[in-house]
Design a protein around this motif. Structure first.
Motif, PDB file in Angstrom:
ATOM      1  N   GLY A  98      31.199  95.130   7.099  1.00  0.00           N
ATOM      2  CA  GLY A  98      31.062  95.870   6.431  1.00  0.00           C
ATOM      3  C   GLY A  98      32.150  97.184   5.946  1.00  0.00           C
ATOM      4  O   GLY A  98      33.288  97.564   5.326  1.00  0.00           O
ATOM      5  N   GLN A  99      33.066  96.926   7.574  1.00  0.00           N
ATOM      6  CA  GLN A  99      34.232  97.522   7.945  1.00  0.00           C
ATOM      7  C   GLN A  99      35.956  96.916   6.607  1.00  0.00           C
ATOM      8  O   GLN A  99      36.346  97.790   5.623  1.00  0.00           O
ATOM      9  CB  GLN A  99      34.722  97.419   9.231  1.00  0.00           C
ATOM     10  CG  GLN A  99      34.330  98.066   9.726  1.00  0.00           C
ATOM     11  CD  GLN A  99      34.502  99.791   9.679  1.00  0.00           C
ATOM     12  OE1 GLN A  99      35.930 100.056   9.824  1.00  0.00           O
ATOM     13  NE2 GLN A  99      33.228 100.671   9.654  1.00  0.00           N
ATOM     14  N   GLY A 133      37.819  98.384   3.128  1.00  0.00           N
ATOM     15  CA  GLY A 133      38.659  98.237   2.889  1.00  0.00           C
ATOM     16  C   GLY A 133      38.678  97.299   1.788  1.00  0.00           C
ATOM     17  O   GLY A 133      40.416  97.670   0.607  1.00  0.00           O
ATOM     18  N   TYR A 147      44.964  96.933   8.370  1.00  0.00           N
ATOM     19  CA  TYR A 147      44.422  97.688   8.831  1.00  0.00           C
ATOM     20  C   TYR A 147      43.267  98.502   9.330  1.00  0.00           C
ATOM     21  O   TYR A 147      43.177  99.709   9.329  1.00  0.00           O
ATOM     22  CB  TYR A 147      44.959  97.616   7.397  1.00  0.00           C
ATOM     23  CG  TYR A 147      47.173  98.772   6.889  1.00  0.00           C
ATOM     24  CD1 TYR A 147      47.708  98.605   7.866  1.00  0.00           C
ATOM     25  CD2 TYR A 147      47.506  97.358   5.357  1.00  0.00           C
ATOM     26  CE1 TYR A 147      48.714  98.528   7.472  1.00  0.00           C
ATOM     27  CE2 TYR A 147      48.379  97.831   5.363  1.00  0.00           C
ATOM     28  CZ  TYR A 147      49.089  97.715   6.576  1.00  0.00           C
ATOM     29  OH  TYR A 147      50.861  97.640   6.085  1.00  0.00           O
ATOM     30  N   VAL A 148      42.714  97.870   9.013  1.00  0.00           N
ATOM     31  CA  VAL A 148      41.241  97.922   9.465  1.00  0.00           C
ATOM     32  C   VAL A 148      41.125  97.359  10.371  1.00  0.00           C
ATOM     33  O   VAL A 148      40.088  97.679  11.765  1.00  0.00           O
ATOM     34  CB  VAL A 148      40.233  98.030   8.043  1.00  0.00           C
ATOM     35  CG1 VAL A 148      38.598  98.362   9.177  1.00  0.00           C
ATOM     36  CG2 VAL A 148      40.290  98.619   6.817  1.00  0.00           C
ATOM     37  N   PRO A 203      43.308  96.988  14.228  1.00  0.00           N
ATOM     38  CA  PRO A 203      43.059  97.675  15.152  1.00  0.00           C
ATOM     39  C   PRO A 203      41.832  97.797  15.787  1.00  0.00           C
ATOM     40  O   PRO A 203      42.194  97.950  17.105  1.00  0.00           O
ATOM     41  CB  PRO A 203      43.243  99.527  14.457  1.00  0.00           C
ATOM     42  CG  PRO A 203      43.910  98.379  13.071  1.00  0.00           C
ATOM     43  CD  PRO A 203      43.076  97.062  13.324  1.00  0.00           C
ATOM     44  N   GLN A 204      40.685  97.858  15.407  1.00  0.00           N
ATOM     45  CA  GLN A 204      39.567  98.079  16.293  1.00  0.00           C
ATOM     46  C   GLN A 204      39.188  97.081  17.135  1.00  0.00           C
ATOM     47  O   GLN A 204      38.862  96.963  18.386  1.00  0.00           O
ATOM     48  CB  GLN A 204      38.344  98.330  15.037  1.00  0.00           C
ATOM     49  CG  GLN A 204      38.372  98.836  14.445  1.00  0.00           C
ATOM     50  CD  GLN A 204      37.368  99.398  13.476  1.00  0.00           C
ATOM     51  OE1 GLN A 204      36.094  98.883  13.978  1.00  0.00           O
ATOM     52  NE2 GLN A 204      37.690  99.901  12.020  1.00  0.00           N
ATOM     53  N   ILE A 231      38.982 105.295  20.480  1.00  0.00           N
ATOM     54  CA  ILE A 231      37.783 106.259  19.493  1.00  0.00           C
ATOM     55  C   ILE A 231      36.996 107.454  20.236  1.00  0.00           C
ATOM     56  O   ILE A 231      35.913 106.738  20.999  1.00  0.00           O
ATOM     57  CB  ILE A 231      37.223 105.107  18.327  1.00  0.00           C
ATOM     58  CG1 ILE A 231      38.285 104.091  18.274  1.00  0.00           C
ATOM     59  CG2 ILE A 231      37.106 105.583  17.401  1.00  0.00           C
ATOM     60  CD1 ILE A 231      38.061 102.777  17.040  1.00  0.00           C
ATOM     61  N   PRO A 232      36.902 108.873  19.404  1.00  0.00           N
ATOM     62  CA  PRO A 232      36.124 109.286  20.096  1.00  0.00           C
ATOM     63  C   PRO A 232      35.307 108.936  19.548  1.00  0.00           C
ATOM     64  O   PRO A 232      34.903 108.657  18.240  1.00  0.00           O
ATOM     65  CB  PRO A 232      37.122 110.659  19.233  1.00  0.00           C
ATOM     66  CG  PRO A 232      38.350 110.161  19.075  1.00  0.00           C
ATOM     67  CD  PRO A 232      38.740 108.690  18.504  1.00  0.00           C
ATOM     68  N   GLU A 233      34.147 109.844  20.741  1.00  0.00           N
ATOM     69  CA  GLU A 233      32.379 109.664  19.839  1.00  0.00           C
ATOM     70  C   GLU A 233      32.615 110.929  20.074  1.00  0.00           C
ATOM     71  O   GLU A 233      32.060 111.723  20.941  1.00  0.00           O
ATOM     72  CB  GLU A 233      31.842 108.418  20.546  1.00  0.00           C
ATOM     73  CG  GLU A 233      32.275 107.272  20.404  1.00  0.00           C
ATOM     74  CD  GLU A 233      31.668 106.683  20.295  1.00  0.00           C
ATOM     75  OE1 GLU A 233      30.192 106.431  20.897  1.00  0.00           O
ATOM     76  OE2 GLU A 233      31.968 104.758  21.307  1.00  0.00           O
TER      77      GLU A 233
END
Ligand SMILES: Nc1ncnc2c1ncn2[C@@H]1O[C@H](COP(=O)(O)OP(=O)(O)O)[C@@H](O)[C@H]1O
Ligand SMILES: [Mg+2]
Lengths: 248, 265
Positions: free
Chosen positions: B159-160, B164, B177-178, B181-182, B259-261
């Motif tokens: 889905g990411q 995009g 870009y999507v 990075p993850q 990544i903040p949660e």
């Protein structure tokens, strides 16, 4: 049917392998129209929507958007998607980016705006969906309703001429549905052309110019909401609407 | 676990490696050696420079191999996930061959069969053994790193990528870009693992005549057989400092980019 339909879907058929999931689907919309697709799970609503921005490939038929053939093999799909926004059932926000980062990515990388311009545009769009105070929050820090509003802002930031919504409130807790529908109402008032898959019948009734009822990949019936909801011509439509109503 | 405990573990681990390396000719005196012997410690410190040069070689080999492994391994992993046709098949086969071949064989092939040249950098030159060492260790690391990146790229939800593409990014841009990075964030633990493995495996370059840290340690305690444990402890401490600092640095990198949660859902 007029010659200057903004979106004209004609006899679209699609197969996944052997299985035909869309059978000669046809409907059309004028600029500024809101069309709502309804139907049971698995009836092909998402697939139909995804054929419009070519996330799925229809094998037969025609989809004319503003006079251009979407299904043409020569079409620049990236260009098409720049002009057609999509909002997903599961939000699909970019998990590593803040709200602003999510909304600014398209303007920055697709439209080529500068970092500052893209950020400004993102802030404007987030304000538009009521999230001016959550600019730097990450998706995981936001409620579902807020995430979906970021999803809407992300699509709007590309200044699309058509917006596709695939069950935008289905993944939300009931108390969070209202804030998303409110944003969508706002878009309707601004005259946005919207093709919406939803089970929110009161929303459909309030804003739709036309309801299209799909079952088993076929358009069973379509018409203005008053007609379809009050006097459905097909038995299947009536049964589906009763089932939906009993869930509320 | 306490720092001392970790240190002891690292020492034991290195001892094991040394024991394997010396299996052919067990040094005498191991039973009579005792760790507190001042003479033996003095011997170690007198030769600290000698070991230091070995440590530099170890660091150089590790850094160069890990970098080469990344530069080659990352695109290779991406091809395995997003590629198709001959390219994908070629990458997959190369990876299987490299992972399936003992590192000694890879190094010997690089050095004696391929015959890589000496590389002249103006200020310094890299011997052909060193070049072969970096290529051998680096390409093998690439084969393993490609699997780290293949797994983490594939772990990012479809889905990411789709989201995009829905805003008009090309497939390449959406990956760049999507997804990347993850995926890179998720690669850090695997990368820490790989770093530690490459660091320890650099000792294998003795097979092509390079004397890095462990080989030099072996030379030393062959010379003064009562100092086996002292030499090993000293070397282990160096390995430990290298692994520990690098892993800590990667931990920091990981938390910096985490990544903040939130608590809300
Ligand atoms: N990617 C896919 N591959 C194979 N079959 C699919 C895929 N996506 C959807 N389908 C099938 O197509 C049919 C229509 O699915 P969908 O469009 O998601 O329905 P709806 O959105 O109305 O629930 C279903 O039978 C579903 O199993
Ligand atoms: Mg669906």
């Amino acid at each position: 049917m007029s010659d200057d339909d903004f979106l004209r879907v004609t006899d679209v058929s699609k197969w996944y392998g052997e299985e035909q999931v869309l059978h000669d689907v046809s409907f059309e919309m004028d600029r500024g129209d809101v069309t709502v697709l309804i139907g049971p799970s698995g009836s092909g609503k998402s697939t139909m929507l995804r054929c419009v921005n070519r996330l799925a490939e229809a094998q037969e038929g025609s989809i004319l958007l503003d006079g251009e053939e979407v299904l043409s093999p020569d079409l620049d799909v990236d260009e098409l998607r720049r002009e057609v926004g999509m909002v997903f059932q599961g939000f699909n926000l970019f998990a590593h980016l803040t709200a602003v980062g999510n909304v600014a990515l398209g303007p920055r990388r697709v439209l080529g705006l500068s970092e500052t311009e893209a950020r400004e545009r993102a802030e404007d769009q987030l304000e538009r969906v009521g999230l001016a105070d959550q600019l730097d929050s990450y998706p995981a820090e936001l409620s579902g309703g807020q995430q979906q509003r970021v999803g809407i802002a992300r699509a709007l930031a590309m200044e699309p001429k058509l917006m596709l919504f695939d069950e935008p409130t289905s993944a939300l807790d009931p108390e969070l549905i209202g804030e998303v529908l409110e944003v969508m109402h706002g878009l309707v008032d601004e005259g946005m052309t919207m093709l919406v898959v939803t089970h929110e019948m009161s929303f459909a009734r309030a804003v739709a110019d036309e309801i299209v009822f799909l079952d088993d990949g076929r358009v069973v019936e379509r018409g203005p909401p008053e007609q379809l909801f009050e006097r459905p011509e097909e038995e299947r439509t009536g049964r589906f609407l009763e089932r939906i109503a009993s869930h509320d | 676990m306490s720092v001392a405990g970790t240190l002891a573990l690292a020492a034991v681990e290195s001892l094991g490696a040394a024991a394997r390396a010396t299996a052919g000719a067990p040094p005498t005196g191991l039973s009579t050696a005792f760790v507190g012997d001042a003479v033996d410690w003095e011997f170690v410190f007198r030769n600290a420079d000698y070991l230091g040069v070995g440590a530099l070689l170890t660091i150089g080999l590790t850094v160069a191999s890990i970098l080469l492994g990344f530069v080659v391994g990352f695109p290779a992993g991406a091809v395995e996930v997003y590629g198709d046709g001959y390219l994908k098949r070629a990458v997959t086969v190369a990876g299987i061959v490299l992972r399936g071949t003992p590192i000694v064989v890879i190094l010997i092939v690089m050095y004696f069969v391929v015959g890589v040249p000496q590389i002249n950098l103006g200020v310094a030159s890299i011997s052909s053994a060193m070049t072969a060492g970096i290529l051998g260790l680096g390409l093998r690391s690439a084969a393993y790193q490609s699997q780290i990146f293949r797994a983490t790229l594939a772990s990012v939800d479809d889905g990411q990528l789709e989201a995009g593409r829905s805003i008009g990014l090309s497939r390449f841009e959406a990956v760049r870009y999507v997804v990347v990075p993850q995926a890179l964030r998720r690669s850090i633990p695997g990368f820490q693992n790989e770093f530690t493995i490459v660091l320890k495996d650099t000792s294998i370059v003795f097979a092509i005549g390079l004397a890095e840290l462990l080989t030099r340690g072996y030379d030393l305690f062959s010379e003064q057989t009562t100092a086996v444990l002292e030499v090993i402890l000293f070397i282990s401490a160096i390995y430990f400092v290298l692994t520990f600092t690098t892993n800590r640095a990667l931990d920091r990198l990981g938390s910096y980019y985490a990544i903040p949660e939130g608590e809300s859902t």
